[in-house]
Design an enzyme around this catalytic site. Structure first.
Site, mmCIF file in Angstrom:
data_model
loop_
_atom_site.group_PDB
_atom_site.id
_atom_site.type_symbol
_atom_site.label_atom_id
_atom_site.label_comp_id
_atom_site.label_asym_id
_atom_site.label_seq_id
_atom_site.Cartn_x
_atom_site.Cartn_y
_atom_site.Cartn_z
ATOM 1 N N ASP A 409 50.674 17.417 52.564
ATOM 2 C CA ASP A 409 50.596 17.073 51.716
ATOM 3 C C ASP A 409 50.066 17.183 50.121
ATOM 4 O O ASP A 409 49.883 16.464 49.537
ATOM 5 C CB ASP A 409 50.548 15.546 51.863
ATOM 6 C CG ASP A 409 48.783 15.457 52.082
ATOM 7 O OD1 ASP A 409 48.264 16.155 52.642
ATOM 8 O OD2 ASP A 409 48.233 13.855 52.223
ATOM 9 N N LYS A 410 49.584 18.150 50.715
ATOM 10 C CA LYS A 410 48.903 18.632 49.214
ATOM 11 C C LYS A 410 49.776 19.818 48.288
ATOM 12 O O LYS A 410 50.516 20.764 48.712
ATOM 13 C CB LYS A 410 47.485 20.153 49.677
ATOM 14 C CG LYS A 410 46.587 19.202 50.807
ATOM 15 C CD LYS A 410 45.441 18.268 50.094
ATOM 16 C CE LYS A 410 44.491 17.812 50.971
ATOM 17 N NZ LYS A 410 43.722 16.961 49.914
ATOM 18 N N THR A 411 49.635 19.177 47.060
ATOM 19 C CA THR A 411 50.363 20.362 46.128
ATOM 20 C C THR A 411 49.512 21.213 46.093
ATOM 21 O O THR A 411 50.355 22.687 45.225
ATOM 22 C CB THR A 411 50.248 19.326 44.379
ATOM 23 O OG1 THR A 411 48.839 18.791 44.075
ATOM 24 C CG2 THR A 411 50.953 17.829 45.150
ATOM 25 N N GLU A 500 41.964 15.279 35.261
ATOM 26 C CA GLU A 500 40.982 14.646 33.836
ATOM 27 C C GLU A 500 40.931 15.323 32.519
ATOM 28 O O GLU A 500 41.034 15.320 31.186
ATOM 29 C CB GLU A 500 40.036 13.736 33.513
ATOM 30 C CG GLU A 500 40.445 13.349 34.903
ATOM 31 C CD GLU A 500 39.190 11.668 35.093
ATOM 32 O OE1 GLU A 500 38.576 12.166 35.573
ATOM 33 O OE2 GLU A 500 39.410 10.188 35.382
ATOM 34 N N PHE A 542 39.465 4.653 39.850
ATOM 35 C CA PHE A 542 41.146 4.933 40.292
ATOM 36 C C PHE A 542 40.860 4.800 42.187
ATOM 37 O O PHE A 542 39.984 5.223 42.727
ATOM 38 C CB PHE A 542 41.019 6.632 40.056
ATOM 39 C CG PHE A 542 42.627 6.884 40.652
ATOM 40 C CD1 PHE A 542 43.916 6.278 39.840
ATOM 41 C CD2 PHE A 542 42.977 7.600 42.033
ATOM 42 C CE1 PHE A 542 44.781 7.019 40.286
ATOM 43 C CE2 PHE A 542 43.857 7.737 42.073
ATOM 44 C CZ PHE A 542 44.779 7.125 42.203
ATOM 45 N N LYS A 565 44.388 4.583 32.143
ATOM 46 C CA LYS A 565 46.126 5.161 31.840
ATOM 47 C C LYS A 565 46.382 5.332 33.915
ATOM 48 O O LYS A 565 45.151 5.441 34.555
ATOM 49 C CB LYS A 565 45.142 6.428 31.411
ATOM 50 C CG LYS A 565 44.506 7.259 32.954
ATOM 51 C CD LYS A 565 44.212 8.461 32.542
ATOM 52 C CE LYS A 565 43.026 9.719 33.344
ATOM 53 N NZ LYS A 565 41.555 9.244 33.516
ATOM 54 N N ARG A 596 53.637 16.527 35.053
ATOM 55 C CA ARG A 596 52.582 15.540 35.880
ATOM 56 C C ARG A 596 53.049 14.390 35.067
ATOM 57 O O ARG A 596 52.158 14.949 33.693
ATOM 58 C CB ARG A 596 50.957 15.267 36.895
ATOM 59 C CG ARG A 596 51.410 16.548 38.056
ATOM 60 C CD ARG A 596 49.736 16.919 38.322
ATOM 61 N NE ARG A 596 49.219 16.763 38.429
ATOM 62 C CZ ARG A 596 48.845 16.445 40.042
ATOM 63 N NH1 ARG A 596 49.411 17.787 40.603
ATOM 64 N NH2 ARG A 596 47.824 15.760 40.526
#
Length: 703
Positions: A409-411, A500, A542, A565, A596
């Site tokens: 599941d790691k991009t 970020e 977050f 955000k 993204r």
């Protein structure tokens, strides 16, 4: 008086269970009856399975739990006890060989684990005692000890971060050995202890820590520290994951830190995540066991049929006792049922060759010797660290050749994990090029393309939100060995999230530069080259459930602002509905382009609203029970009725090979009727292409 003060600090909290109290530096508070001493485990790490005393019984017990070994043991005992047509040596010798080889293999591997544990447990650490550094072995750390850790060292146990060489009380760690994340994570010292950055100063601290009992979740921690000062009321501060330094993590870009041990040894989060010491079973062994059961059923059937036919044959008196094989007196007096049972066992022994013991000997030898070939493999040797492959266990050697699919599941598996700010939209206007104080370039989506721009005040509000709503830290470039900024910069941005950093750099591209955080004040430089100061009051961090983060800041004029955000699905339900459509068009288009996207919103708070939020947040942070639920409730109430400003688009570039594969897959699979079969064919073709492109040289692989 002390108890009354504490009850007032933590008013309204229910009776707590499952917590522990740690006395910092083993210095008791004024009223010793307020603290009941607790016993904690030492800091020894034990990953080995056996000891010198339990190796033989424990290893034999584990080996005879295997179906094959237990079967051959039964056959051997039958041959010894019952008068059978074959010698016990035929089963006993191979069984002894298999058991011996396996025991030697597992004993050797466990000895390697003992050696690795010993290296960790005997490593040197520095403890602050009586305002002096005392060198000790890691295994001698006790809960409550104040430990000093220097740059590039690994934390020897789970520590509460008290102070660092940085004046702002922050440090940076990497947790690659824990969760595989290579990004820097920022941790924060307790506010009241940040100034205690020397041995003499930290030794004056009198405090106790109340926290939850050890649990394996790396990202959860609940506690509070109560600091005692002479002639003053005790001060209580909340503790969370951002204050906990985990064993196995490495200190980066910080000269040194001080921390107090709260979890040691096998109670650390790393040890609790250890998957246990049970013997591993490979797919080959499991399939062999399945076939063994089938053949065992066949063997039982054959023995039953032969025993039945024997007694059918012997029902004739002449056949029962021929003249050349007369029965002895003992045989005549034996019960018929017992004779039938012994005959059944004799047939079992006679036909036991159907299950070949030699196969198990071969498999065990292949595992044992195969582990040496893996460690000798030159292509697995790393020239940089001068190490080859390390085989921790040989039970799963054959599994390496049977891996068919790797799911992740790691991009970062397909991407470079290097984010680049592409564009943003403010009030529905798209910005792609730099804007200056005078003019800017903007473009709107839709069938009619025209140039326009948002109001100047909205542009500045959006860019200020990008500069303020984050957890990015600034470090001098020559002091950082991690994620670096542009070569001409004298500083670099550091954050646990590369998104970020990309947003902060994007704001800088449009004229607003984040200058850092100092004494709870965030500094930014605007398009007029003026420095603006904002007091950082709260950070609503977050989390993957909320999918957003917020900050509450106070301007120099006293205005209170909340900037938020997050994902569009998380922001849109919390803003004015009439503001959504003009931004949603951009978000959808950017998502279709593979970027993204994040939405940015804000709201202005009155002093009364802020006082209520501040009180609720502080109460939730101090809770030891259900803290996450209480914090989530406050976050939900705070991040409501906001105003949408705009959205951003950030690109995470694919690796070149990933781009080729995805393009090829999308082009050829799209119109196929049997997509799964076609995709499998494409993957095989791509695999062959990669193999053909690999250089023929036999050089060592680089990590």
């Amino acid at each position: 008086m002390l108890r009354r003060s504490l009850s007032r600090l933590c008013a309204g909290e229910e009776k707590r269970v499952g917590t522990r109290t740690v006395v910092v530096g083993h210095r008791p508070v004024l009223e010793t009856d307020a603290y009941v001493a607790q016993k904690f485990c030492d800091n020894r790490i034990v990953s080995s399975k056996y000891t010198l005393w339990n190796f033989l019984p424990k290893n034999l017990f584990e080996q005879f739990r295997r179906i094959a070994n237990f079967y051959f043991l039964i056959i051997f005992l039958v041959q010894v006890i019952v008068d059978t047509p074959t010698s016990p040596v035929t089963s006993g010798l191979p069984l002894f060989f298999v058991i011996t080889v396996t025991a030697i293999k597992q004993g050797y591997e466990d000895w390697l684990r003992h050696r690795a544990d010993n290296e960790v447990n005997k490593s040197n650490v520095f403890i602050v005692e009586n305002a002096k550094q005392v060198r000790k072995e890691s295994e001698k750390i006790k809960v409550g000890d104040i430990v000093e850790v220097k740059a590039d060292e690994t934390f020897p146990c789970d520590l509460i971060f008290l102070a660092s060489s940085s004046t702002d009380g922050t440090c940076y760690v990497t947790t690659a050995s824990l969760d595989g994340e290579s990004n820097f994570k920022t941790h924060y010292a307790v506010r009241d202890t940040t100034v205690l950055c020397t041995d003499e100063a930290i030794d004056t601290l009198t405090a106790t820590i109340e926290c939850e009992q050890p649990q394996p979740d790396l990202y959860k921690f609940v506690g509070r520290i109560i600091i005692y000062r002479s002639n003053q009321e005790p001060v209580a501060r909340s503790l969370g994951p951002e204050n906990l330094l985990l064993k196995g993590a490495t200190l980066k870009n910080t000269k040194k830190i001080y921390g107090v041990a709260v979890y040691t040894g096998m109670e650390t989060k790393m040890a609790l995540n250890y998957q246990g010491k049970s013997q591993k079973r490979s797919a080959v062994e499991k399939s062999i066991n399945a076939f063994l059961i089938v053949y065992l059923c066949i063997l039982l059937s054959k023995a039953t049929v032969c025993t039945t036919l024997k007694y059918v044959w012997q029902s004739n008196p002449f056949n029962d006792e021929p003249w050349y094989n007369e029965k002895t007196k003992k045989e005549r007096e034996t019960f018929k049922v017992l004779r039938m049972f012994t005959d059944f066992l004799s047939f079992m022994v006679l036909f036991n060759f159907i299950i070949p013991v030699s196969m198990y000997v071969t498999v065990e030898m292949q595992k044992f010797l195969g582990s040496f070939f893996i460690s000798w493999d030159k292509e697995m040797y790393d020239e940089e660290i001068k190490e080859g492959a390390l085989v921790n266990t040989s039970d799963l050697n054959e599994e390496l050749g049977q891996v068919e699919y790797v799911f992740t599941d790691k991009t970062g598996t397909l991407t470079e994990n290097s984010m680049e700010f592409i564009e943003c939209c403010i009030d529905g206007h798209k910005y792609k090029d730099c804007i200056s104080e005078v003019d800017g370039f903007s473009q709107t989506d839709g069938p009619l393309k025209y140039y326009g721009k948002a109001e100047k005040s909205r542009e500045e509000l959006f860019l200020r939100a990008l500069c303020l709503c984050h957890t990015v830290q600034i470090k001098e470039a020559d002091q950082v060995d991690g994620l670096m900024g542009q070569p001409e910069r004298k500083y670099t941005y550091i954050s646990s999230s590369p998104d970020e950093i990309a947003l902060v750099k994007g704001a800088e591209k449009y004229g607003f530069t984040f200058l850092g955080l100092e004494n709870d004040f965030m500094k930014i430089r605007n398009q007029k080259n003026e420095t603006e100061m904002y007091q950082l009051l709260h950070v609503l961090n977050f989390d993957p459930v909320r999918r957003r983060m917020s900050v509450i800041v106070r301007t120099t004029t006293g205005k209170l602002l909340l900037f938020c955000k997050g994902a569009d699905s998380s922001i849109f339900p919390r803003v004015q509905q009439e503001e959504i459509q003009q931004t949603k068009v951009h978000v959808d288009r950017n998502a279709m382009d593979g970027y993204r996207t994040l939405c940015v919103a804000f709201k202005e708070l009155t002093q009364k609203e802020y006082d209520k939020i501040d009180k609720q947040l502080n109460e939730a942070k101090m809770a030891l029970q259900d803290r996450e639920e209480k914090m989530a409730k406050v976050f939900e109430d705070t991040e409501a009725d906001m105003h949408l400003i705009g959205a951003t688009a950030v690109e995470d570039r694919l690796f070149q090979t990933s781009t080729e594969l995805l393009e090829l897959t999308a082009r050829t699979v799209g119109d196929s009727d049997r997509k799964e079969d076609r995709l499998h064919e494409l993957l095989m073709e791509y695999h062959k292409k990669l193999i053909q492109d690999v250089p023929k040289s036999r050089g060592g692989l680089k990590r």
